[in-house]
Design a protein around this motif. Structure first.
Motif, PDB file in Angstrom:
ATOM      1  N   THR A   1     -10.707   3.154   2.561  1.00 41.37           N
ATOM      2  CA  THR A   1      -9.843   2.045   2.972  1.00 41.37           C
ATOM      3  C   THR A   1      -8.379   2.447   2.877  1.00 41.37           C
ATOM      4  O   THR A   1      -7.572   2.114   3.759  1.00 41.37           O
ATOM      5  CB  THR A   1     -10.105   0.812   2.101  1.00 41.37           C
ATOM      6  OG1 THR A   1     -11.492   0.474   2.163  1.00 41.37           O
ATOM      7  CG2 THR A   1      -9.272  -0.376   2.552  1.00 41.37           C
ATOM      8  N   LEU A   2      -8.030   3.182   1.802  1.00 39.17           N
ATOM      9  CA  LEU A   2      -6.656   3.654   1.652  1.00 39.17           C
ATOM     10  C   LEU A   2      -6.278   4.596   2.802  1.00 39.17           C
ATOM     11  O   LEU A   2      -5.189   4.483   3.386  1.00 39.17           O
ATOM     12  CB  LEU A   2      -6.478   4.364   0.305  1.00 39.17           C
ATOM     13  CG  LEU A   2      -5.105   5.002   0.074  1.00 39.17           C
ATOM     14  CD1 LEU A   2      -4.013   3.935   0.033  1.00 39.17           C
ATOM     15  CD2 LEU A   2      -5.095   5.823  -1.203  1.00 39.17           C
ATOM     16  N   THR A   3      -7.193   5.506   3.168  1.00 38.06           N
ATOM     17  CA  THR A   3      -6.922   6.446   4.260  1.00 38.06           C
ATOM     18  C   THR A   3      -6.705   5.702   5.574  1.00 38.06           C
ATOM     19  O   THR A   3      -5.800   6.021   6.354  1.00 38.06           O
ATOM     20  CB  THR A   3      -8.083   7.437   4.402  1.00 38.06           C
ATOM     21  OG1 THR A   3      -8.261   8.138   3.159  1.00 38.06           O
ATOM     22  CG2 THR A   3      -7.806   8.446   5.511  1.00 38.06           C
ATOM     23  N   TYR A   4      -7.529   4.678   5.809  1.00 41.25           N
ATOM     24  CA  TYR A   4      -7.379   3.871   7.022  1.00 41.25           C
ATOM     25  C   TYR A   4      -5.994   3.219   7.069  1.00 41.25           C
ATOM     26  O   TYR A   4      -5.319   3.229   8.108  1.00 41.25           O
ATOM     27  CB  TYR A   4      -8.473   2.801   7.077  1.00 41.25           C
ATOM     28  CG  TYR A   4      -8.245   1.762   8.142  1.00 41.25           C
ATOM     29  CD1 TYR A   4      -8.559   2.024   9.477  1.00 41.25           C
ATOM     30  CD2 TYR A   4      -7.673   0.519   7.823  1.00 41.25           C
ATOM     31  CE1 TYR A   4      -8.315   1.078  10.469  1.00 41.25           C
ATOM     32  CE2 TYR A   4      -7.435  -0.430   8.798  1.00 41.25           C
ATOM     33  CZ  TYR A   4      -7.758  -0.142  10.118  1.00 41.25           C
ATOM     34  OH  TYR A   4      -7.513  -1.088  11.086  1.00 41.25           O
ATOM     35  N   ARG A   5      -5.566   2.651   5.941  1.00 48.11           N
ATOM     36  CA  ARG A   5      -4.271   1.965   5.918  1.00 48.11           C
ATOM     37  C   ARG A   5      -3.121   2.953   6.127  1.00 48.11           C
ATOM     38  O   ARG A   5      -2.145   2.642   6.828  1.00 48.11           O
ATOM     39  CB  ARG A   5      -4.081   1.233   4.587  1.00 48.11           C
ATOM     40  CG  ARG A   5      -4.951  -0.006   4.430  1.00 48.11           C
ATOM     41  CD  ARG A   5      -4.532  -0.776   3.179  1.00 48.11           C
ATOM     42  NE  ARG A   5      -5.376  -1.934   2.957  1.00 48.11           N
ATOM     43  CZ  ARG A   5      -5.216  -2.796   1.942  1.00 48.11           C
ATOM     44  NH1 ARG A   5      -4.223  -2.600   1.072  1.00 48.11           N
ATOM     45  NH2 ARG A   5      -6.016  -3.826   1.789  1.00 48.11           N
ATOM     46  N   LEU A   6      -3.210   4.134   5.529  1.00 48.72           N
ATOM     47  CA  LEU A   6      -2.144   5.125   5.690  1.00 48.72           C
ATOM     48  C   LEU A   6      -2.037   5.573   7.144  1.00 48.72           C
ATOM     49  O   LEU A   6      -0.938   5.784   7.667  1.00 48.72           O
ATOM     50  CB  LEU A   6      -2.387   6.320   4.765  1.00 48.72           C
ATOM     51  CG  LEU A   6      -2.262   6.051   3.263  1.00 48.72           C
ATOM     52  CD1 LEU A   6      -2.621   7.293   2.460  1.00 48.72           C
ATOM     53  CD2 LEU A   6      -0.850   5.580   2.909  1.00 48.72           C
ATOM     54  N   ASN A   7      -3.189   5.732   7.802  1.00 44.89           N
ATOM     55  CA  ASN A   7      -3.169   6.093   9.230  1.00 44.89           C
ATOM     56  C   ASN A   7      -2.534   4.980  10.054  1.00 44.89           C
ATOM     57  O   ASN A   7      -1.781   5.240  11.002  1.00 44.89           O
ATOM     58  CB  ASN A   7      -4.587   6.373   9.725  1.00 44.89           C
ATOM     59  CG  ASN A   7      -5.142   7.665   9.148  1.00 44.89           C
ATOM     60  OD1 ASN A   7      -4.377   8.582   8.807  1.00 44.89           O
ATOM     61  ND2 ASN A   7      -6.457   7.781   9.050  1.00 44.89           N
TER      62      ASN A   7
ATOM     63  N   THR B   1       0.831  -1.204   0.000  1.00 47.56           N
ATOM     64  CA  THR B   1       0.000   0.000   0.000  1.00 47.56           C
ATOM     65  C   THR B   1       0.864   1.251   0.000  1.00 47.56           C
ATOM     66  O   THR B   1       0.637   2.186  -0.775  1.00 47.56           O
ATOM     67  CB  THR B   1      -0.930   0.003   1.232  1.00 47.56           C
ATOM     68  OG1 THR B   1      -1.792  -1.125   1.167  1.00 47.56           O
ATOM     69  CG2 THR B   1      -1.754   1.275   1.289  1.00 47.56           C
ATOM     70  N   LEU B   2       1.877   1.271   0.874  1.00 46.31           N
ATOM     71  CA  LEU B   2       2.759   2.446   0.930  1.00 46.31           C
ATOM     72  C   LEU B   2       3.548   2.594  -0.374  1.00 46.31           C
ATOM     73  O   LEU B   2       3.721   3.711  -0.874  1.00 46.31           O
ATOM     74  CB  LEU B   2       3.719   2.303   2.113  1.00 46.31           C
ATOM     75  CG  LEU B   2       4.716   3.460   2.296  1.00 46.31           C
ATOM     76  CD1 LEU B   2       3.976   4.781   2.517  1.00 46.31           C
ATOM     77  CD2 LEU B   2       5.671   3.185   3.453  1.00 46.31           C
ATOM     78  N   LYS B   3       3.999   1.486  -0.929  1.00 43.68           N
ATOM     79  CA  LYS B   3       4.774   1.534  -2.178  1.00 43.68           C
ATOM     80  C   LYS B   3       3.947   2.128  -3.319  1.00 43.68           C
ATOM     81  O   LYS B   3       4.422   3.001  -4.052  1.00 43.68           O
ATOM     82  CB  LYS B   3       5.242   0.118  -2.549  1.00 43.68           C
ATOM     83  CG  LYS B   3       6.172   0.058  -3.751  1.00 43.68           C
ATOM     84  CD  LYS B   3       6.672  -1.361  -3.979  1.00 43.68           C
ATOM     85  CE  LYS B   3       7.681  -1.420  -5.110  1.00 43.68           C
ATOM     86  NZ  LYS B   3       8.182  -2.794  -5.330  1.00 43.68           N
TER      87      LYS B   3
END
Length: 521
Positions: free
Chosen positions: A479-485, A455-457
């Motif tokens: 979902t992306l925002t949740y993972r980044l947090n 996800t970060l990559k």
């Protein structure tokens, strides 16, 4: 067709093709109908039975020959045995009303015709290697116009002028038919050329620019470098199947004659090559003297240049010389020279030319034909800096062949980032030099089955654009925002900091470079 023990053996296909000129096909039976027969020979007067050869035999020998599994039989005045078809043999049957002596004499004449042709080719090759003389003595064999084309598809030899031959124009100085540059470039990238360029055997061909059918065979040197092709135009006589074999045989002589043609084509002296070789390779050279000499030749210190390097498969001087001729014949304001296995190229660019892409394309084309790779420098000014930029070209060659082996020219700018990254970490191991956050995310993913590393990559590669990153990850924006947090809470990364983003981007790239070397934990 082959030379063995100073005797010439003809294939059955050649024999029957040339007997067809005198007799009806009725007399030639080809079991299983093999139009082109493999590994078959005929020699009139051979005494023993063997699996290798075809014999002219008396009827009493037929049974013995069949028992010994001869490839083919030529039989005399007798009815065809009933057992012959099951052996799938090719047979020449001489009917009872024909004089067998006449047919055997005809076969001997055919044998002598090809023996004489071979001896002429051997003599020409030994005396001069003249391609025109080889084609002239082969005119009666092929009974059609014979062309020899060089690697640029210029007709350097022709026995007969064929109207409309690929829109070629005669060169008033040499008489060769020259293919205009625009037409040549179109041909090189055409499907019909690419389909025929790598073939190793003689083939039929009906090119779009010619009304007549051709047969051709490509000619390669001992290093499998494309030299050109021999082209026979079906203008005066219909092709025989055996002429494909004969053309391949003839191609062996032409390949040997090509080197003689290339060396004698132009009696150049190379003052420019000598000057550049000294400037590039001799550390003790007097630069002022060299600059003065180069300036007289129009290569001024303030002009722009580009240099390239290739490594040849061997240190054969004739091979290197041939490639240098290619470059200097086809390029403009360019010098090429070699030292051992290393080949160097230096371009002098016009004052208005600042885009080197056409020079990279030219080197790719030369490399494709020669089967070698070039590393090419960036554009530079001041000829005295040539050693620095030659080192750049060497690096481009080293990294380019590893990174993209299907290309034949590797400009430095295409591998520059790879070179930076490979040399940026010094003596550190990749996983130590890269961001510790990547190790934390990989460990978490292994233990919990999450996908934080990827996800970060993807987020970094999308230039930190959430919409683009979510789309490439097939995720909802939330979902992306949740993972980044979650990534922030695990690693403490500040994804709004420019330096942090740059460090992460470089870390991902370095890990990609080393992932195949088993250096990552």
């Amino acid at each position: 067709m082959k030379k063995e023990d100073d005797r010439l053996y003809l294939s059955m296909q050649i024999l029957t093709d040339y007997m067809d000129d005198q007799f009806s096909d009725y007399y030639f039976y080809r079991g299983n109908d093999p139009m082109i027969l493999e590994d078959v020979r005929v020699y009139y007067g051979q005494a023993e039975i063997s699996e290798r050869f075809v014999y002219i035999v008396k009827p009493s020998y037929v049974q013995k020959a069949m028992e010994n599994n001869c490839n083919m039989i030529l039989i005399g005045k007798m009815e065809l045995p009933e057992f012959l078809p099951q052996y799938h043999k090719s047979v020449i049957h001489i009917p009872k009303n024909e004089r067998i002596e006449y047919i055997l004499e005809l076969i001997q004449n055919i044998f002598h015709k090809f023996r004489s042709w071979e001896m002429d080719l051997i003599r020409i090759l030994a005396e001069s290697g003249d391609l025109a003389a080889m084609c002239k003595c082969s005119q009666d064999i092929f009974q059609n116009p014979v062309y020899v084309l060089d690697h640029n598809n210029n007709a350097i030899v022709r026995t007969t002028y064929v109207v409309g031959m690929m829109t070629m124009k005669p060169d008033p100085n040499t008489g060769s038919l020259i293919l205009p540059a625009e037409r040549r470039n179109l041909l090189y990238h055409s499907e019909e050329f690419l389909q025929t360029y790598k073939t190793r055997t003689a083939q039929y061909w009906t090119p779009s620019w010619n009304k007549h059918r051709d047969i051709y065979v490509n000619v390669f040197d001992e290093y499998q470098r494309y030299l050109g092709r021999i082209l026979i135009n079906e203008l005066q006589s219909s092709f025989k199947p055996s002429q494909l074999r004969l053309l391949e045989y003839f191609g062996g002589f032409v390949a040997k004659g090509f080197q003689n043609y290339r060396i004698n084509a132009k009696g150049w002296e190379f003052p420019l090559q000598k000057l550049l070789e000294k400037l590039l390779l001799d550390e003790n050279a007097d630069e002022e003297v060299l600059l003065e000499s180069l300036n007289r030749l129009g290569w001024r210190q303030k002009d722009s240049y580009l240099t390239a390097k290739a490594v040849l498969p061997s240190d054969d001087e004739a091979y290197a010389y041939s490639i240098c001729l290619d470059i200097m014949e086809d390029g403009q304001d360019v010098a090429a020279f070699s030292q051992g296995k290393e080949l160097y190229v230096v371009f002098h660019l016009p004052e208005s030319e600042m885009n080197p892409d056409s020079y990279y394309a030219f080197l790719h084309e030369i490399g494709l034909k020669a089967g070698i790779h070039f590393g090419a420098s960036s554009l530079f000014f001041q000829i005295l800096r040539i050693r620095e930029y030659q080192e750049q070209a060497s690096i481009a060659l080293e990294y380019g062949t590893l990174q993209e082996n299907e290309r034949y020219c590797h400009p430095y700018h295409t591998i520059a980032l790879t070179y930076f990254l490979k040399n940026a970490i010094g003596g550190l191991k990749p996983h130590i030099a890269c961001s510790a956050a990547l190790r934390i995310l990989r460990k978490t993913d292994r233990e919990k089955g999450s996908d934080y590393y990827n996800t970060l990559k993807e987020y970094i590669h999308a230039n930190c654009q959430p919409i683009q990153a979510a789309k490439s990850l097939y995720l909802h924006r939330g979902t992306l925002t949740y993972r980044l947090n979650k990534i922030h809470s695990l690693t403490g990364l500040d994804l709004n900091d420019r330096d942090t983003i740059l460090y992460l981007d470089l870390s991902f790239r370095i890990e990609d470079l080393y992932q195949d070397e088993n250096l990552l934990p």
